[in-house]
Design an enzyme around this catalytic site. Structure first.
Site, PDB file in Angstrom:
ATOM      1  N   ASP A 231       0.844  -1.189   0.000  1.00 54.36           N
ATOM      2  CA  ASP A 231       0.000   0.000   0.000  1.00 54.36           C
ATOM      3  C   ASP A 231       0.882   1.242   0.000  1.00 54.36           C
ATOM      4  O   ASP A 231       1.627   1.490   0.948  1.00 54.36           O
ATOM      5  CB  ASP A 231      -0.905  -0.018   1.242  1.00 54.36           C
ATOM      6  CG  ASP A 231      -1.840   1.177   1.257  1.00 54.36           C
ATOM      7  OD1 ASP A 231      -2.898   1.096   0.599  1.00 54.36           O
ATOM      8  OD2 ASP A 231      -1.520   2.180   1.919  1.00 54.36           O
TER       9      ASP A 231
ATOM     10  N   TYR B 127       3.366   9.767   0.573  1.00 51.42           N
ATOM     11  CA  TYR B 127       4.341   9.147   1.473  1.00 51.42           C
ATOM     12  C   TYR B 127       5.768   9.523   1.111  1.00 51.42           C
ATOM     13  O   TYR B 127       6.685   9.331   1.915  1.00 51.42           O
ATOM     14  CB  TYR B 127       4.196   7.621   1.469  1.00 51.42           C
ATOM     15  CG  TYR B 127       2.833   7.118   1.894  1.00 51.42           C
ATOM     16  CD1 TYR B 127       1.904   7.957   2.513  1.00 51.42           C
ATOM     17  CD2 TYR B 127       2.453   5.801   1.668  1.00 51.42           C
ATOM     18  CE1 TYR B 127       0.659   7.497   2.897  1.00 51.42           C
ATOM     19  CE2 TYR B 127       1.201   5.334   2.057  1.00 51.42           C
ATOM     20  CZ  TYR B 127       0.307   6.184   2.662  1.00 51.42           C
ATOM     21  OH  TYR B 127      -0.938   5.719   3.030  1.00 51.42           O
TER      22      TYR B 127
ATOM     23  N   LYS C 232      -2.332   6.104  -4.369  1.00 49.37           N
ATOM     24  CA  LYS C 232      -3.414   7.040  -4.064  1.00 49.37           C
ATOM     25  C   LYS C 232      -3.198   8.400  -4.718  1.00 49.37           C
ATOM     26  O   LYS C 232      -2.066   8.898  -4.799  1.00 49.37           O
ATOM     27  CB  LYS C 232      -3.534   7.224  -2.543  1.00 49.37           C
ATOM     28  CG  LYS C 232      -3.672   5.921  -1.774  1.00 49.37           C
ATOM     29  CD  LYS C 232      -3.723   6.146  -0.275  1.00 49.37           C
ATOM     30  CE  LYS C 232      -3.669   4.842   0.480  1.00 49.37           C
ATOM     31  NZ  LYS C 232      -2.304   4.272   0.500  1.00 49.37           N
TER      32      LYS C 232
ATOM     33  N   HIS D 220      -7.182   9.696  -2.054  1.00 50.70           N
ATOM     34  CA  HIS D 220      -6.574   9.610  -0.728  1.00 50.70           C
ATOM     35  C   HIS D 220      -7.465  10.236   0.354  1.00 50.70           C
ATOM     36  O   HIS D 220      -7.647   9.664   1.437  1.00 50.70           O
ATOM     37  CB  HIS D 220      -5.201  10.286  -0.733  1.00 50.70           C
ATOM     38  CG  HIS D 220      -4.283   9.814   0.342  1.00 50.70           C
ATOM     39  ND1 HIS D 220      -2.915   9.789   0.212  1.00 50.70           N
ATOM     40  CD2 HIS D 220      -4.530   9.339   1.586  1.00 50.70           C
ATOM     41  CE1 HIS D 220      -2.369   9.315   1.319  1.00 50.70           C
ATOM     42  NE2 HIS D 220      -3.334   9.049   2.170  1.00 50.70           N
TER      43      HIS D 220
ATOM     44  N   LYS E 102       2.409  -2.057   9.360  1.00 51.48           N
ATOM     45  CA  LYS E 102       3.710  -1.605   8.897  1.00 51.48           C
ATOM     46  C   LYS E 102       4.765  -1.865   9.956  1.00 51.48           C
ATOM     47  O   LYS E 102       4.532  -1.646  11.151  1.00 51.48           O
ATOM     48  CB  LYS E 102       3.662  -0.110   8.595  1.00 51.48           C
ATOM     49  CG  LYS E 102       4.993   0.468   8.113  1.00 51.48           C
ATOM     50  CD  LYS E 102       5.308   1.802   8.762  1.00 51.48           C
ATOM     51  CE  LYS E 102       5.878   1.659  10.147  1.00 51.48           C
ATOM     52  NZ  LYS E 102       6.368   2.913  10.750  1.00 51.48           N
TER      53      LYS E 102
ATOM     54  N   PRO F 199      12.106  -7.477  10.289  1.00 52.40           N
ATOM     55  CA  PRO F 199      11.724  -8.746   9.672  1.00 52.40           C
ATOM     56  C   PRO F 199      10.996  -9.697  10.619  1.00 52.40           C
ATOM     57  O   PRO F 199      10.033 -10.366  10.219  1.00 52.40           O
ATOM     58  CB  PRO F 199      13.073  -9.325   9.213  1.00 52.40           C
ATOM     59  CG  PRO F 199      13.921  -8.124   8.964  1.00 52.40           C
ATOM     60  CD  PRO F 199      13.524  -7.139  10.029  1.00 52.40           C
TER      61      PRO F 199
ATOM     62  N   ASN G 171       3.342 -10.537  12.127  1.00 57.95           N
ATOM     63  CA  ASN G 171       2.088  -9.942  11.672  1.00 57.95           C
ATOM     64  C   ASN G 171       1.369 -10.798  10.636  1.00 57.95           C
ATOM     65  O   ASN G 171       0.137 -10.707  10.494  1.00 57.95           O
ATOM     66  CB  ASN G 171       2.345  -8.544  11.093  1.00 57.95           C
ATOM     67  CG  ASN G 171       2.720  -7.529  12.160  1.00 57.95           C
ATOM     68  OD1 ASN G 171       2.552  -7.761  13.349  1.00 57.95           O
ATOM     69  ND2 ASN G 171       3.247  -6.384  11.729  1.00 57.95           N
TER      70      ASN G 171
END
Length: 318
Positions: free
Chosen positions: A36, A41, A70, A103, A264, A268, A274
């Protein structure tokens, strides 16, 4: 080519440019297939370099990756939408997006690429009183331009971020190409159940950003450590029941309520943690207990941060 958005993705908001290449490669190695991104960003070039290296190393193919980007607020005018999309495509080194999103439902005055990119929120940072400068661009015109991106093959799907229920209803009245996805802030402190139910009613996929709540905002002074949902008894009890970390419990809650999530991390070990949330299920009672933590606590609220950071009061949520 992936037919639908992966349940667990990887968000690049606030990932430092210098870390993006290695982070992308490690994320692909860990098993992430949805990335994403966004013009705002400020790291799409570096994310693209990482993706190119991952493909070159044989870690994945482009068809195995879902890439989302976005449209930024300053590019809402129809004549700027395609150029903004193409800029992100070029920066990321891909020929087509899987998903391209509006966005924010906020139109700001245009800032040319060569003048400042990403243009961020303030129209003229050098002004005596730098503020946001709104543009008179209705959302239906922006959406019509987004639809042309699909017609031209620049993106497979289009959607929106940060829309409320009224804007979703309105969008569905004029959209010729229906929105594929709605991306919103959602976590146990902000469950957004009515909005998610409405999106499902319109057959829109929902992606939850900031699925762990306050963790993304502490470093921005937009939340405090006391705001962490990971310390809640309902989360800790479920973690003990399933021998999982509190973060895994909250992320599992997210996908079990049928939203996709985009956590995010640059670590690692945490990346793999996650992802390791598909080998167990929360009970109905655990789901209800975590959902009951809802406090309508929104961390990413333009009605708050725009006034604090840009001297511009611009709420989009009541």
């Amino acid at each position: 080519m992936l037919n639908e958005i992966p349940k667990i993705g990887f968000g690049f908001w606030k990932v430092a440019s210098d870390d993006c290449v290695d982070t992308l490669i490690e994320a692909v190695r860990a098993g992430y297939r949805h990335f994403d991104c966004a013009a705002d960003y400020g790291n799409e070039v570096q994310v693209g370099e990482g993706l190119a290296k991952a493909i070159e190393q044989g870690l994945c193919t482009r068809d195995e990756i879902w890439v989302t980007s976005k449209l930024w607020n300053t590019f809402h005018a129809p004549e700027h939408v395609e150029a903004a999309c193409q800029k992100s495509l070029n920066d990321l080194g891909v020929e087509q997006f899987d998903l391209y999103l509006i966005h924010f439902p906020i139109a700001l005055e245009y800032v040319p690429f060569e003048e400042r990119y990403p243009p961020e929120w303030i129209f003229d940072p050098a002004a005596d009183n730098p503020t946001m400068q709104q543009a008179k661009v209705p959302l239906h015109e922006t959406w019509a331009a987004m639809e042309k991106l699909v017609d031209k093959g620049l993106t497979r799907h289009i959607g929106v971020c940060n829309y409320n229920s009224a804007l979703v209803h309105d969008l569905m009245r004029y959209a010729k190409i229906k929105p594929y996805a709605l991306q919103i802030e959602s976590h146990p402190y902000l469950t957004q159940e009515k909005l998610i139910r409405l999106a499902e009613q319109y057959d829109m996929h929902v992606t939850a950003f900031s699925p762990l709540g306050a963790l993304s905002y502490v470093e921005l002074d937009m939340a405090g450590s006391q705001d962490s949902v990971l310390n809640e008894p309902a989360v800790l009890t479920a973690a003990e029941n399933h021998d999982k970390s509190p973060a895994q419990i909250v992320l599992r809650w997210g996908i079990q309520r049928q939203t996709s999530i985009i956590p995010k991390t640059t670590k690692p070990k945490r990346m793999r943690e996650n992802l390791a949330i598909t080998d167990f299920a929360l009970s109905d009672a655990e789901m209800r207990a975590i959902s009951a933590l809802n406090a309508n606590r929104r961390f990413n609220d333009p009605g708050v941060f725009c006034e604090a950071a840009f001297d511009s009061f611009h709420p989009i949520y009541d």
